[in-house]
Design a protein around this motif. Structure first.
Motif, PDB file in Angstrom:
ATOM      1  N   LEU A 153       0.828  -1.208   0.000  1.00  0.00           N
ATOM      2  CA  LEU A 153       0.000   0.000   0.000  1.00  0.00           C
ATOM      3  C   LEU A 153       0.859   1.254   0.000  1.00  0.00           C
ATOM      4  CD1 LEU A 153      -2.984  -0.846   2.396  1.00  0.00           C
ATOM      5  CD2 LEU A 153      -2.925  -0.837  -0.104  1.00  0.00           C
ATOM      6  N   TYR A 154       2.007   1.186   0.662  1.00  0.00           N
ATOM      7  CA  TYR A 154       2.928   2.331   0.617  1.00  0.00           C
ATOM      8  C   TYR A 154       3.339   2.595  -0.824  1.00  0.00           C
ATOM      9  CZ  TYR A 154       7.025   5.266   1.203  1.00  0.00           C
ATOM     10  OH  TYR A 154       7.919   6.303   1.097  1.00  0.00           O
ATOM     11  N   TYR A 155       3.673   1.517  -1.540  1.00  0.00           N
ATOM     12  CA  TYR A 155       4.081   1.684  -2.941  1.00  0.00           C
ATOM     13  C   TYR A 155       2.942   2.248  -3.779  1.00  0.00           C
ATOM     14  CZ  TYR A 155       5.226   0.754  -7.750  1.00  0.00           C
ATOM     15  OH  TYR A 155       5.424   0.919  -9.103  1.00  0.00           O
ATOM     16  N   ILE A 156       1.751   1.697  -3.615  1.00  0.00           N
ATOM     17  CA  ILE A 156       0.606   2.139  -4.406  1.00  0.00           C
ATOM     18  C   ILE A 156       0.339   3.628  -4.208  1.00  0.00           C
ATOM     19  CG2 ILE A 156      -1.902   1.907  -4.664  1.00  0.00           C
ATOM     20  CD1 ILE A 156      -1.538  -1.087  -4.046  1.00  0.00           C
ATOM     21  N   ARG A 157       0.489   4.083  -2.972  1.00  0.00           N
ATOM     22  CA  ARG A 157       0.192   5.481  -2.653  1.00  0.00           C
ATOM     23  C   ARG A 157       1.313   6.443  -3.049  1.00  0.00           C
ATOM     24  NH1 ARG A 157      -1.967   3.350   3.122  1.00  0.00           N
ATOM     25  NH2 ARG A 157      -4.123   2.931   2.512  1.00  0.00           N
ATOM     26  N   HIS A 158       2.507   5.923  -3.262  1.00  0.00           N
ATOM     27  CA  HIS A 158       3.651   6.795  -3.543  1.00  0.00           C
ATOM     28  C   HIS A 158       4.338   6.452  -4.865  1.00  0.00           C
ATOM     29  CE1 HIS A 158       3.119   6.981   0.858  1.00  0.00           C
ATOM     30  NE2 HIS A 158       3.532   8.217   0.732  1.00  0.00           N
ATOM     31  N   GLN A 159       3.629   5.808  -5.778  1.00  0.00           N
ATOM     32  CA  GLN A 159       4.230   5.424  -7.048  1.00  0.00           C
ATOM     33  C   GLN A 159       4.879   6.610  -7.756  1.00  0.00           C
ATOM     34  OE1 GLN A 159       2.028   2.612  -9.792  1.00  0.00           O
ATOM     35  NE2 GLN A 159       0.383   3.409  -8.532  1.00  0.00           N
ATOM     36  N   SER A 160       6.062   6.385  -8.263  1.00  0.00           N
ATOM     37  CA  SER A 160       6.760   7.387  -9.062  1.00  0.00           C
ATOM     38  C   SER A 160       7.918   6.696  -9.759  1.00  0.00           C
ATOM     39  CB  SER A 160       7.289   8.527  -8.185  1.00  0.00           C
ATOM     40  OG  SER A 160       8.327   8.053  -7.335  1.00  0.00           O
ATOM     41  N   LEU A 161       8.463   7.328 -10.773  1.00  0.00           N
ATOM     42  CA  LEU A 161       9.604   6.768 -11.459  1.00  0.00           C
ATOM     43  C   LEU A 161      10.792   6.647 -10.512  1.00  0.00           C
ATOM     44  CD1 LEU A 161      10.836   5.774 -14.113  1.00  0.00           C
ATOM     45  CD2 LEU A 161      11.429   8.155 -14.642  1.00  0.00           C
TER      46      LEU A 161
END
Length: 210
Positions: A181-189
């Motif tokens: 969920l951390y990744y999903i909320r903070h996705q970026s290149l």
């Protein structure tokens, strides 16, 4: 193949909202997959031969996994377990799994068994970075115990992810969900490149969970 039922809220994307990010991410997926398959071809041939020599059965293992928005797809792996490993029902992978063959234990530790999933990435079923895809039945089961577990399906599953570079097989479904969920909320290149970099450290150290 049956889709995992999602709530209406799960259709909403999270993370980096910039238009260019999905396009750059896809270009990165295709580029890294082509390079990985070219470099990994000798390993696939070598360990494929060892798998056939050690035990009867197919070299590749195919299994239904839940992809973006719960849509099922067939994941590809080098077979690391004995044939009919799940004759007694589906099980979550654990460290030192007794069902693994001798060759299987090595390719699982080094993650060589995951190389065929670069084909899934090229097909667009997976990304290089994202939550690891899970079996539909286990997602349903875990969702009864861990609130929000299906939210991992908001993005395309990945070959590696934030959870994989922060823990091993000892992580519970709830702990993996927290990292995903951390990744999903903070996705970026930038985060994707950071995870790819950390993945090499995990591979060298022999830790992490796929």
């Amino acid at each position: 193949m049956k889709e995992v039922a999602l709530s209406p809220a799960l259709s909403q994307r999270m993370g980096d909202g910039r238009v260019w990010y999905p396009r750059i991410k896809r270009l990165l997926d295709v580029g890294l997959s082509l390079v990985g398959l070219a470099l990994g071809a000798p390993l696939l041939l070598f360990f494929g031969a060892l798998i056939r020599l050690e035990s009867k059965g197919p070299v590749f293992y195919k299994q239904v996994r839940a992809g973006l928005d719960g849509k099922p797809f067939i994941i590809l792996k080098l077979r690391s377990m004995v044939v009919r490993a799940e004759s007694n029902g589906q099980q979550w992978a654990v460290k030192d799994d007794v069902r693994a063959t001798r060759v299987g234990r090595f390719i699982r530790k080094t993650k060589i068994d995951e190389l065929p999933q670069l084909i899934n990435v090229l097909r667009g079923e997976m990304s290089i970075v994202g939550p690891r895809p899970e079996r539909p039945a286990l997602i349903v089961s875990f969702s009864r115990e861990v609130a929000g577990f299906k939210e991992r399906l908001r993005v395309k599953p990945g070959l590696t992810g934030w959870a994989q570079v922060h823990g091993g097989y000892e992580l519970s479904p709830a702990e993996k969900l927290r990292f995903d969920l951390y990744y999903i909320r903070h996705q970026s290149l930038g985060l994707d490149l950071r995870i790819i970099g950390k993945t090499f450290g995990v591979l060298i150290g022999g830790k992490g969970s796929w």
